[in-house]
Write an enzyme that holds these catalytic residues in place. Structure first.
Site, PDB file in Angstrom:
ATOM      1  N   ARG A  13       1.018  -1.218   0.024  1.00  0.00           N
ATOM      2  CA  ARG A  13      -0.078   0.053   0.081  1.00  0.00           C
ATOM      3  C   ARG A  13       0.992   1.149  -0.364  1.00  0.00           C
ATOM      4  NH1 ARG A  13       1.678   1.957   4.096  1.00  0.00           N
ATOM      5  NH2 ARG A  13       0.414   3.975   3.616  1.00  0.00           N
ATOM      6  N   GLY A  14       0.237   2.362  -0.150  1.00  0.00           N
ATOM      7  CA  GLY A  14       0.909   3.720  -0.526  1.00  0.00           C
ATOM      8  C   GLY A  14       1.011   3.955  -1.854  1.00  0.00           C
ATOM      9  N   ALA A  15       0.859   5.165  -2.119  1.00  0.00           N
ATOM     10  CA  ALA A  15       0.669   5.295  -3.550  1.00  0.00           C
ATOM     11  C   ALA A  15       1.910   5.049  -4.539  1.00  0.00           C
ATOM     12  CB  ALA A  15       0.209   6.797  -3.931  1.00  0.00           C
TER      13      ALA A  15
ATOM     14  N   ARG B 200      -6.642  -0.754  -7.468  1.00  0.00           N
ATOM     15  CA  ARG B 200      -7.210   0.366  -6.501  1.00  0.00           C
ATOM     16  C   ARG B 200      -7.252   1.715  -7.580  1.00  0.00           C
ATOM     17  NH1 ARG B 200      -4.457   1.269  -0.884  1.00  0.00           N
ATOM     18  NH2 ARG B 200      -6.436   1.961  -0.298  1.00  0.00           N
TER      19      ARG B 200
ATOM     20  N   GLN C 198      -2.927   2.897   9.899  1.00  0.00           N
ATOM     21  CA  GLN C 198      -1.449   2.756   9.082  1.00  0.00           C
ATOM     22  C   GLN C 198      -0.543   3.747   9.951  1.00  0.00           C
ATOM     23  OE1 GLN C 198      -4.388   3.161   7.405  1.00  0.00           O
ATOM     24  NE2 GLN C 198      -4.363   2.652   5.460  1.00  0.00           N
TER      25      GLN C 198
ATOM     26  N   ASP D 130      -2.259  10.992  -2.956  1.00  0.00           N
ATOM     27  CA  ASP D 130      -2.494   9.685  -3.702  1.00  0.00           C
ATOM     28  C   ASP D 130      -2.912  10.241  -4.840  1.00  0.00           C
ATOM     29  OD1 ASP D 130      -3.301   8.800  -0.630  1.00  0.00           O
ATOM     30  OD2 ASP D 130      -2.936   6.831  -2.101  1.00  0.00           O
TER      31      ASP D 130
ATOM     32  N   ASN E  41      -5.869  12.227  -0.226  1.00  0.00           N
ATOM     33  CA  ASN E  41      -4.957  11.545   0.647  1.00  0.00           C
ATOM     34  C   ASN E  41      -5.878  10.806   1.579  1.00  0.00           C
ATOM     35  OD1 ASN E  41      -2.393  10.865   1.543  1.00  0.00           O
ATOM     36  ND2 ASN E  41      -2.629  11.970   3.321  1.00  0.00           N
ATOM     37  N   LYS E  42      -5.315  10.007   2.542  1.00  0.00           N
ATOM     38  CA  LYS E  42      -6.164   9.161   3.326  1.00  0.00           C
ATOM     39  C   LYS E  42      -6.958  10.089   3.979  1.00  0.00           C
ATOM     40  CE  LYS E  42      -5.554   5.549   3.836  1.00  0.00           C
ATOM     41  NZ  LYS E  42      -6.728   4.706   3.164  1.00  0.00           N
TER      42      LYS E  42
HETATM   43  O1  MRU Z   1      -4.741   3.327   1.721  1.00  0.00           O
HETATM   44  P1  MRU Z   1      -3.472   3.609   1.847  1.00  0.00           P
HETATM   45  O2  MRU Z   1      -2.877   3.020   3.128  1.00  0.00           O
HETATM   46  O3  MRU Z   1      -2.618   2.894   0.507  1.00  0.00           O
HETATM   47  O4  MRU Z   1      -3.234   5.091   1.842  1.00  0.00           O
HETATM   48  C1  MRU Z   1      -1.952   5.642   1.732  1.00  0.00           C
HETATM   49  C2  MRU Z   1      -1.918   7.283   1.594  1.00  0.00           C
HETATM   50  O5  MRU Z   1      -2.965   7.707   1.985  1.00  0.00           O
HETATM   51  C3  MRU Z   1      -0.722   7.787   1.718  1.00  0.00           C
HETATM   52  O6  MRU Z   1      -0.780   8.915   2.605  1.00  0.00           O
HETATM   53  C4  MRU Z   1      -0.219   8.142   0.434  1.00  0.00           C
HETATM   54  O7  MRU Z   1      -0.440   7.069  -0.451  1.00  0.00           O
HETATM   55  C5  MRU Z   1       1.035   8.754   0.342  1.00  0.00           C
HETATM   56  S1  MRU Z   1       2.129   7.214   0.517  1.00  0.00           S
HETATM   57  C6  MRU Z   1       3.669   7.978   0.231  1.00  0.00           C
END
Ligand code: MRU
Length: 345
Positions: free
Chosen positions: A50-52, A87, A183, A224, A234-235
């Site tokens: 996970r994470g963009a 995703r 997270q 994201d 973002n999250k």
């Molecule tokens: O659902 P996730 O855990 O993939 O969400 C991640 C985020 O929102 C992060 O802040 C974003 O991807 C930046 S990661 C460097």
């Protein structure tokens, strides 16, 4: 710790994409393998990876693996579409898949490896630019997880915090737990401890009060998908943190690579926000906490308006308002890979 890596076929084992399963952290560091397109899609959709930027890196390897598995052109095309849409919100996944598929590379593997190598350099550059924005000493706050786990490199917002710490800034990081999947509590605290950065975990609902009580000097988070006016997905929970920071006069920064900018979007209204299963909210850390049939609204991301963002740290420098000028300008810069190659020559 490697987060995502390529495993060539050997001693009877097929080729695979290796990854640290982030669902098991922080208690167990489990190295898993995705050997099929189903396993790639499950790892992304289930947040094993996970994470963009990290899902971009993983998706890039996914295309190389799909190429090996599916000689038939239609099957390969279907596999690409499934990986690309595993995703919907983080643009990095589609960006990486499109880049690999469009490359001249025969196996696609060298292009996927190049994406990960570039991500490391991009993260280092963001760390250097962003560290300058951090206070010389004092409290900062972050939301979700944006460290090495989230980029398969060195991190975006957390990479900035760690880079500032390495450069001698005396930061104390307040970490939002980041409901519903934690997270912040599970991953950001783990990564800050490994980097030796002092940190304190807070409940999401404590963010505004903590900013005031602990004299938070800056907030920095990842992204994201960013529209060209600076609106940033973002999250979930990020928007509320930005509103509180604005109310308290605290600068709110984003750190994200250019691959997170969607240059086709003029504002955030066109960003597809992933909605996830209600079971995630009815439970805490996997343990049920709510009536099993209570209706749930579970958006995984929200959009923070660009006007609440003091600066966007990228590998090309810090973009400042007005974003509808500074962000389109980033599209005109040479690819970071080309800059790296020129530096090496
Ligand atoms: O659902 P996730 O855990 O993939 O969400 C991640 C985020 O929102 C992060 O802040 C974003 O991807 C930046 S990661 C460097």
């Amino acid at each position: 710790m490697d987060v995502v890596w390529w495993e060539a076929a050997s001693s009877g084992r097929p080729a695979a994409i290796g990854y640290v399963d982030q669902r098991r952290l922080p208690h167990d560091v489990v190295r898993s393998r995705a050997e099929t397109v189903d396993e790639i899609v499950d790892a992304i959709a289930g947040l094993g990876v996970r994470g963009a930027p990290a899902i971009g890196v993983f998706g890039g390897y996914g295309i190389a693996l799909a190429r090996m598995l599916h000689a038939d052109a239609d099957e390969f095309t279907r596999a690409v579409a499934r990986i690309r849409s595993a995703r919907p919100t983080a643009v990095n996944l589609a960006w990486a898949v499109d880049r690999v598929v469009a490359s001249a590379s025969e196996t696609y593997l060298d292009q996927a490896l190049a994406i990960q190598e570039e991500q490391r350099a991009v993260d280092r550059a963001m760390g250097a630019y962003g560290a300058e924005l951090m206070p010389l000493a004092g409290a900062v706050l972050t939301h979700c997880n944006t460290g090495p786990l989230a980029t398969a490199g060195y991190g975006t917002a957390l990479g900035v915090i760690i880079a500032a710490h390495e450069r001698g800034r005396k930061l104390h990081v307040y970490v939002d737990e980041t409901r519903p999947l934690l997270q912040g509590a599970r991953l950001t605290t783990f990564e800050l401890a490994r980097a030796g950065v002092p940190a304190t975990l807070i409940a999401d609902g404590a963010a505004a009060a903590t900013m005031r009580a602990k004299n938070v000097r800056a907030v920095i988070v990842g992204a994201d998908r960013i529209a060209t006016n600076g609106d940033t997905a973002n999250k979930i929970g990020t928007f509320g943190v930005a509103v509180a920071a604005a109310h308290l006069g605290i600068p709110f920064y984003i750190a994200a690579p250019r691959s997170t900018i969607d240059f086709s979007l003029r504002d955030g209204s066109g960003i597809h926000i992933e909605e996830r299963d209600g079971a995630e909210v009815r439970a805490y850390g996997g343990a049920p906490v709510a009536p099993h049939d209570i209706p749930v609204y579970n958006p995984a991301f929200d959009v923070t308006p660009g006007r609440l963002i003091a600066g966007i740290v990228t590998e090309y420098g810090v973009a400042r308002p007005p974003y509808d000028e500074s962000i389109p300008d980033l599209a005109t810069r040479p690819p970071f890979g080309a800059l790296l190659a020129a530096k090496r020559a």
